[in-house]
Each structure stands twice: as structure tokens, then as C-alpha cells.
Design a protein around this motif. Structure first.
Motif, PDB file in Angstrom:
ATOM      1  N   GLU A   1       0.992  -1.319  -0.055  1.00  0.00           N
ATOM      2  CA  GLU A   1      -0.163  -0.098  -0.039  1.00  0.00           C
ATOM      3  C   GLU A   1       0.829   1.302   0.169  1.00  0.00           C
ATOM      4  O   GLU A   1       0.517   2.270  -0.654  1.00  0.00           O
ATOM      5  N   ALA A   2       2.158   1.266   0.736  1.00  0.00           N
ATOM      6  CA  ALA A   2       2.960   2.559   0.845  1.00  0.00           C
ATOM      7  C   ALA A   2       3.622   2.660  -0.673  1.00  0.00           C
ATOM      8  O   ALA A   2       3.894   3.741  -1.013  1.00  0.00           O
ATOM      9  N   ALA A   3       3.865   1.486  -1.162  1.00  0.00           N
ATOM     10  CA  ALA A   3       4.369   1.487  -2.447  1.00  0.00           C
ATOM     11  C   ALA A   3       3.321   2.192  -3.433  1.00  0.00           C
ATOM     12  O   ALA A   3       3.737   3.199  -4.226  1.00  0.00           O
ATOM     13  N   ARG A   4       2.404   1.640  -3.571  1.00  0.00           N
ATOM     14  CA  ARG A   4       1.123   2.264  -4.203  1.00  0.00           C
ATOM     15  C   ARG A   4       0.800   3.942  -3.932  1.00  0.00           C
ATOM     16  O   ARG A   4       0.651   4.426  -4.945  1.00  0.00           O
ATOM     17  N   LEU A   5       0.918   4.214  -2.830  1.00  0.00           N
ATOM     18  CA  LEU A   5       0.867   5.725  -2.553  1.00  0.00           C
ATOM     19  C   LEU A   5       1.912   6.569  -2.761  1.00  0.00           C
ATOM     20  O   LEU A   5       2.025   7.799  -2.899  1.00  0.00           O
ATOM     21  N   GLY A   6       3.061   5.889  -3.399  1.00  0.00           N
ATOM     22  CA  GLY A   6       4.274   6.534  -3.775  1.00  0.00           C
ATOM     23  C   GLY A   6       5.323   6.903  -2.842  1.00  0.00           C
ATOM     24  O   GLY A   6       6.322   7.767  -3.041  1.00  0.00           O
ATOM     25  N   ALA A   7       5.410   5.819  -1.690  1.00  0.00           N
ATOM     26  CA  ALA A   7       6.629   5.958  -0.832  1.00  0.00           C
ATOM     27  C   ALA A   7       7.781   5.771  -1.665  1.00  0.00           C
ATOM     28  O   ALA A   7       8.021   5.129  -2.352  1.00  0.00           O
ATOM     29  N   HIS A   8       9.016   6.775  -1.260  1.00  0.00           N
ATOM     30  CA  HIS A   8       9.997   6.522  -2.067  1.00  0.00           C
ATOM     31  C   HIS A   8      11.048   5.329  -1.292  1.00  0.00           C
ATOM     32  O   HIS A   8      11.893   4.809  -2.313  1.00  0.00           O
ATOM     33  N   ILE A   9      10.994   5.020  -0.147  1.00  0.00           N
ATOM     34  CA  ILE A   9      11.636   4.118   0.541  1.00  0.00           C
ATOM     35  C   ILE A   9      10.804   3.424   1.617  1.00  0.00           C
ATOM     36  O   ILE A   9      10.166   3.922   2.323  1.00  0.00           O
ATOM     37  N   ILE A  10      11.043   2.209   1.568  1.00  0.00           N
ATOM     38  CA  ILE A  10      10.363   1.320   2.672  1.00  0.00           C
ATOM     39  C   ILE A  10      11.580   0.745   3.680  1.00  0.00           C
ATOM     40  O   ILE A  10      12.426   0.105   3.043  1.00  0.00           O
ATOM     41  N   GLY A  11      11.336   0.911   4.808  1.00  0.00           N
ATOM     42  CA  GLY A  11      12.427   0.576   5.759  1.00  0.00           C
ATOM     43  C   GLY A  11      12.154  -0.725   6.836  1.00  0.00           C
ATOM     44  O   GLY A  11      10.890  -0.782   7.233  1.00  0.00           O
ATOM     45  N   ILE A  12      13.033  -1.713   6.584  1.00  0.00           N
ATOM     46  CA  ILE A  12      12.636  -2.731   7.556  1.00  0.00           C
ATOM     47  C   ILE A  12      13.523  -2.461   8.706  1.00  0.00           C
ATOM     48  O   ILE A  12      14.470  -2.149   8.467  1.00  0.00           O
ATOM     49  N   HIS A  13      12.948  -2.390   9.913  1.00  0.00           N
ATOM     50  CA  HIS A  13      13.607  -1.923  11.268  1.00  0.00           C
ATOM     51  C   HIS A  13      13.182  -2.760  12.229  1.00  0.00           C
ATOM     52  O   HIS A  13      12.258  -2.627  12.812  1.00  0.00           O
ATOM     53  N   THR A  14      14.278  -3.447  12.722  1.00  0.00           N
ATOM     54  CA  THR A  14      13.964  -3.964  14.174  1.00  0.00           C
ATOM     55  C   THR A  14      14.646  -2.958  15.218  1.00  0.00           C
ATOM     56  O   THR A  14      15.613  -2.578  15.195  1.00  0.00           O
ATOM     57  N   GLY A  15      13.724  -2.557  15.986  1.00  0.00           N
ATOM     58  CA  GLY A  15      13.830  -1.740  16.874  1.00  0.00           C
ATOM     59  C   GLY A  15      14.899  -1.779  17.940  1.00  0.00           C
ATOM     60  O   GLY A  15      15.159  -3.120  18.153  1.00  0.00           O
ATOM     61  N   ILE A  16      15.294  -0.728  18.773  1.00  0.00           N
ATOM     62  CA  ILE A  16      16.319  -0.993  19.693  1.00  0.00           C
ATOM     63  C   ILE A  16      15.660  -1.975  20.874  1.00  0.00           C
ATOM     64  O   ILE A  16      16.411  -2.762  21.515  1.00  0.00           O
ATOM     65  N   ASP A  17      14.569  -1.665  21.266  1.00  0.00           N
ATOM     66  CA  ASP A  17      13.918  -2.438  22.411  1.00  0.00           C
ATOM     67  C   ASP A  17      13.657  -3.775  21.911  1.00  0.00           C
ATOM     68  O   ASP A  17      13.630  -4.701  22.790  1.00  0.00           O
ATOM     69  N   GLN A  18      13.524  -4.017  20.618  1.00  0.00           N
ATOM     70  CA  GLN A  18      13.392  -5.379  19.782  1.00  0.00           C
ATOM     71  C   GLN A  18      14.656  -6.196  19.914  1.00  0.00           C
ATOM     72  O   GLN A  18      14.951  -7.270  19.999  1.00  0.00           O
ATOM     73  N   GLN A  19      15.544  -5.271  19.804  1.00  0.00           N
ATOM     74  CA  GLN A  19      17.075  -5.946  19.567  1.00  0.00           C
ATOM     75  C   GLN A  19      17.303  -6.541  20.952  1.00  0.00           C
ATOM     76  O   GLN A  19      17.960  -7.470  21.122  1.00  0.00           O
ATOM     77  N   LEU A  20      17.044  -5.695  21.749  1.00  0.00           N
ATOM     78  CA  LEU A  20      17.088  -6.093  23.244  1.00  0.00           C
ATOM     79  C   LEU A  20      16.636  -7.648  23.537  1.00  0.00           C
ATOM     80  O   LEU A  20      16.931  -8.183  24.605  1.00  0.00           O
ATOM     81  N   ALA A  21      15.544  -7.652  22.869  1.00  0.00           N
ATOM     82  CA  ALA A  21      14.931  -9.049  22.996  1.00  0.00           C
ATOM     83  C   ALA A  21      15.494 -10.105  22.146  1.00  0.00           C
ATOM     84  O   ALA A  21      14.821 -11.178  22.023  1.00  0.00           O
ATOM     85  N   GLY A  22      16.364  -9.779  21.390  1.00  0.00           N
ATOM     86  CA  GLY A  22      17.059 -10.842  20.561  1.00  0.00           C
ATOM     87  C   GLY A  22      16.679 -10.932  19.054  1.00  0.00           C
ATOM     88  O   GLY A  22      16.896 -11.639  18.381  1.00  0.00           O
ATOM     89  N   LYS A  23      16.083  -9.958  18.787  1.00  0.00           N
ATOM     90  CA  LYS A  23      15.433 -10.062  17.498  1.00  0.00           C
ATOM     91  C   LYS A  23      16.287  -9.390  16.491  1.00  0.00           C
ATOM     92  O   LYS A  23      17.219  -8.557  16.713  1.00  0.00           O
ATOM     93  N   THR A  24      16.325  -9.872  15.074  1.00  0.00           N
ATOM     94  CA  THR A  24      17.147  -9.423  14.074  1.00  0.00           C
ATOM     95  C   THR A  24      16.151  -9.165  12.902  1.00  0.00           C
ATOM     96  O   THR A  24      15.186  -9.584  12.770  1.00  0.00           O
ATOM     97  N   PRO A  25      16.702  -8.226  11.892  1.00  0.00           N
ATOM     98  CA  PRO A  25      15.882  -7.966  10.697  1.00  0.00           C
ATOM     99  C   PRO A  25      16.217  -8.769   9.400  1.00  0.00           C
ATOM    100  O   PRO A  25      15.224  -8.524   8.499  1.00  0.00           O
TER     101      PRO A  25
END
Lengths: 219, 219
Positions: B125-149
Motif C-alpha cells: 500500500e505504501a508503494a502504491r501511495l508513492g513512498a520512496h523508501i520502505i524501511g525494515i527496522h528491528t527497533g532497539i527495544d526489540q534488539q534487546l529481546a534478541g530480534k534481528t531484521p
């Protein structure tokens, strides 16, 4: 019945305009809110400036935190904010971080349910984590699409959670009595005051209408 | 193959420290990111300060906008930001607002998929609306819980959307080659540079590793 607190939402970017509106409306409101765009534009200084001028009011920094909860909120509590917000769409670890740092300073964390899909689930989990306030919030962009916060407010209140409930989203003189009658803890007013010809008079009218509901309920 | 751009994420609250780190790493990075806590703490001034010192770099203001998209992002584009972010958990009206104002100034809007449940839906939907960039982002609080992107990045790239893809979340010297091999447009590095004994040397190593992948792919 104790009447709901009235929160003035300040969404100007201009520092002087923000301070001027706060001063005009202050006699009639309990909480002064520095809106998200205002904080991003002015930084922590705007919180310090309002703190100096309004020692007797609660100050609400609408950080809408999405990550790094503890880290982002801490300087705002230290600078004098009494309440900061964390997004209900954030990771529960982020929500917990803001609650933890609020407790460290004897302050309050509000979980903002703006654009949360399963509001009941997030509200229950936020209450379980110790959130002090849960906010029903129809955003400005959603208001432009014709949405209101009233149905969501009823649904949240019906959960009977042991947590304060705040409501925001285009509330004005014609709707504030209906909102106050549902007995939220906090009613947020923005444009109905800040966009009025006389912000002070608009704030006074809102305060009278809210108190009228409380008197009627107590009668 | 064109190598991915390298984005330096600056998450210190301190203005002088932020400017110092930007200066040290600048020779080895393409985009200088002012992190969300840094912006809320310092306001628009931090963007202006980096703009003055780095005329030749792209400046990324990580606003993580959740409401009032056009209104909140506009002053940052005017102050010299090249990219601002809007949350994927925001209303599509808000996302559209940031895209519109980015286009007005010939700049770029990035939709941050942090904590978005149905990432494919929001990305499309973001691409359809014309977003220039889409970001995959594992937040700092999620990293602390062991997650990766990494898994989310693969899933997003496999959609084959006509949009740039950015990836962030604890990437360092040991993982950057694996990430670069998947050919994202932008790789974000934070702590691996800013927390290094020598931020300049860490940034140089990252840039060498990213280029090595590009050379190998082109061979």
C-alpha cells in the motif's frame, strides 16, 4: 463525582505562540500538552519553558514514543514533564520502558491507542504492565477523514480497567458534554481552544460545560 | 552492481557528540541519520547544524511520524532534510501526507515497518501511495529481546516492489556482508560505528565490507 481533567493540546510549531496560548487558557485547564510536532520542532526546551511559567499545572509531553522507550522519555521527565506518551502500536518492551522510567520519577506514562487495531487487547496488556493512562485518540489525519473518538471511548470504558482514560480527537463545545457524561479521567481539547477567536473564552466555556455535567451527575 | 548506500544512525542526545560522530564517520557514509530521540531532544536545530556541516551528504530525519504527516514533516524538509520517516503503523492518510510534502520539496518519504504486523500489506500500500523508501527496522527495544531484521528483509525484497528498501537493526561488521548480498538500497549502521573505540575506523571497515560484496557480485 470528580470532574474529568481538561487538557489543552498545543500544536503550533512556534514557541512564542505556544507559550501565549498556554498562558491564555491556563486558568481553565488542568494539563498543558505540548503536541508531537511542537516537540520535534522545538526540542526539550519547550517543555522547560512551559514548566517555568506553569508550576501549578501538569505538563504533558506528547512524545508518541515508538522505540527506545526508557531512553527517549527520561530527559523529558527530568525536564519537568508529568506525563509522556508511548504508542500502542509500539512493542510491549517499549511501552514497558516508558512505564518504568515514569515510575522512576514518580510520573505517568500514557499509552496512546491511535491507529491500534485491537484496542481492547493493547489496553488490557498496557494496564497489566502498569500504564497510568490509556488514551483514546482520533488523529488529526483521521479527523480530516471524518472519524471521531466517541465509539472507541465507550468500548474502552466498558472494559472497566483499573487505569485512567483520556480521550482526544476534535472535541469542542458541542460535543464535550456528551464526552464528559461517559466519565473519562481526562478530556483533551485542541483546536476548539487554540483556533478560537478568544482562546481564553473558549477554554472557560469548555470548563463550565464539563463542570455542569459533573454537577448534574452529582445531583 | 551499484553498492547499497550506507546510513549512519546517530542516537546520542547530545548535540556536540552528534556533530562529532557525524564528522568522524562522514568520509565513509552516504546518509547521516538524526535519530528520533536526538530530534525530540534537540528540535529542528540539529538538522540545520548537520546540514551546514555536510553539504554533500543526504540527511535523514527519523521523525517516525504517526499523525499530522504533512504538517510535522514540512519544516524538516525546509530545514534541509532529504528523507523523513513515517510509521507503517500510522493511518494511510498520514503516510500519504508525508509522501505529498516530500514530493513538494523534491525529497523522499520513508515508511518504517517497525512493529507492523502485516508488513507485506503495508509495504504494498505504501508503494502504491508513492513512498520512496520502505524501511525494515528491528527497533532497539526489540534488539534487546534478541530480534534481528534479516528474515523480514528477505520477505520484503521478495515482494519485488518498485521502491527502495532500507534495513536497520543492530547490523555490524560480522553481519553487513550477509545483508549487502541481499541487495537492499540502504544499509543503516548505528552502534557498530557510534559505539566503536574508533568510529572512523569502524565506518571505514563497514564501507570496505559493503564494497567487497558489490565487487564480488559484479565479478
Amino acid at each position: 463525582m470528580a470532574r474529568p481533567l481538561i487538557q489543552l493540546a498545543l500544536d503550533s510549531l512556534d514557541k512564542e505562540q505556544t507559550l501565549k496560548l498556554a498562558k491564555l487558557a491556563a486558568p481553565y485547564v488542568d494539563i498543558i500538552e505540548l503536541g508531537t510536532p511542537c516537540i520535534k520542532y522545538n526540542g526539550l526546551d519547550i517543555v522547560k519553558a512551559v514548566r517555568v511559567q506553569h508550576r501549578d499545572k501538569l505538563i504533558f509531553a506528547d512524545l508518541k514514543t515508538m522505540d527506545a522507550g526508557y531512553y527517549e522519555a527520561e530527559p523529558f521527565f527530568k525536564a519537568g514533564a508529568d506525563i509522556t506518551t508511548v504508542l500502542g502500536t509500539a512493542d510491549f518492551g517499549t511501552i514497558k520502558g516508558v512505564i518504568d522510567v515514569a515510575n522512576k520519577y514518580g510520573k505517568q506514562a500514557q499509552v496512546d491507542l491511535i491507529n491500534v487495531e485491537d484496542k481492547a487487547h493493547v489496553a488490557k496488556e498496557a494496564a497489566r504492565l502498569g500504564a497510568h493512562i490509556i488514551g483514546i485518540h482520533t488523529g488529526i489525519d483521521q479527523q480530516l477523514a471524518g472519524k471521531t473518538p466517541f465509539a472507541d471511548l465507550q468500548a474502552l470504558l466498558s472494559l472497566g480497567l483499573k487505569v485512567k482514560v483520556s480521550v482526544a480527537g476534535g472535541i469542542n463545545q458541542s460535543t464535550v458534554e456528551q464526552v464528559a457524561a461517559t466519565k473519562p479521567s481526562i478530556i483533551v481539547i485542541g483546536g476548539a481552544i487554540t483556533g478560537a477567536k478568544s482562546p481564553a473564552e473558549a477554554a472557560r466555556q469548555i470548563s463550565v460545560l464539563v463542570e455542569a455535567v459533573a454537577i448534574r451527575a452529582g445531583a
